[in-house]
Motif scaffolding. Sequence first.
Motif, PDB file in Angstrom:
ATOM      1  N   ARG A  36       0.830  -1.206   0.000  1.00  0.00           N
ATOM      2  CA  ARG A  36       0.000   0.000   0.000  1.00  0.00           C
ATOM      3  C   ARG A  36       0.861   1.252   0.000  1.00  0.00           C
ATOM      4  O   ARG A  36       0.604   2.205  -0.742  1.00  0.00           O
ATOM      5  CB  ARG A  36      -0.923   0.015   1.221  1.00  0.00           C
ATOM      6  N   LEU A  73      -8.211   1.070   6.130  1.00  0.00           N
ATOM      7  CA  LEU A  73      -7.018   1.859   5.830  1.00  0.00           C
ATOM      8  C   LEU A  73      -6.504   2.569   7.077  1.00  0.00           C
ATOM      9  O   LEU A  73      -7.274   3.215   7.791  1.00  0.00           O
ATOM     10  CB  LEU A  73      -7.351   2.899   4.751  1.00  0.00           C
ATOM     11  N   ARG A  78      -4.690   7.081   4.867  1.00  0.00           N
ATOM     12  CA  ARG A  78      -5.876   7.833   4.466  1.00  0.00           C
ATOM     13  C   ARG A  78      -5.526   9.308   4.313  1.00  0.00           C
ATOM     14  O   ARG A  78      -5.959   9.977   3.373  1.00  0.00           O
ATOM     15  CB  ARG A  78      -6.985   7.654   5.497  1.00  0.00           C
TER      16      ARG A  78
END
Length: 251
Positions: A36, A73, A78
């Motif tokens: 991510r 998340l 975020r």
Amino acid sequence: MSDEDIDWSTVKACCGPATSIPSLLRDLASAQPSQRSHAISELWGCLCHQGTVYEASALAVPFLFTAAKSLELPSAERDQLLALIVHIGLGEDTTWRGYTSWEVVQACAVAVKALLPDLAAWALVGPPEARRWTLALAAQHPNDWASFGIDTNQLMPNADPATAELVRHAVAGTAPGEGVIDAVLASNADLRDYRRYAALPRNRVRSAPSECSSRTSASIGRPEQDRSDSRNDSNDSASEGPRDTTQGNHP
């Protein structure tokens, strides 16, 4: 619309065709933090490299917003995604030195502005990152924000009075008194650029945000890495005139 409905090979990103964007967007939902993190960093570089936007930037905005709203998340990720969205919509700031066309800048500003109602609704019940970046986007579009009838104080439950007043002026498109600015700057060095940009004329061109409002809102909500980068650029910007200090190397 799914990202599969877009022919990314015909759309330009920072270094050419935006063929890597779909896989990067999907990696935002990965269970692996490293995957991510890598995707977020690459998306900054592809879609808002050193403040410059591209055709792919506007198209990616709704997918970035969907990813940012994921309950799984982490807060920091975020925050970085919402920061990317808001910076994509900074309007004429992104035309610095003609790196992109006005048509592309306009498309990005419109795409991000379209999220403001949903972002504001989410901010009222969502995490602090949503509140922070709603205010940053509201400062770029004060007329639209005023039409929502939302009390700005609802999005700043823990702000000190001086900072809250500064933000209220930012989202209203008005200039605060010098005493308010001095009080905030005394305790928040990250907003030190506010005084300089607040002195610039508010000149909204079409639907793009102004230099003053976009700089103010970006300073209010800018992620830590971006704040550090902007400090490194401050001397250059003083001699070169208005420019975007957003850097592409976000964590």
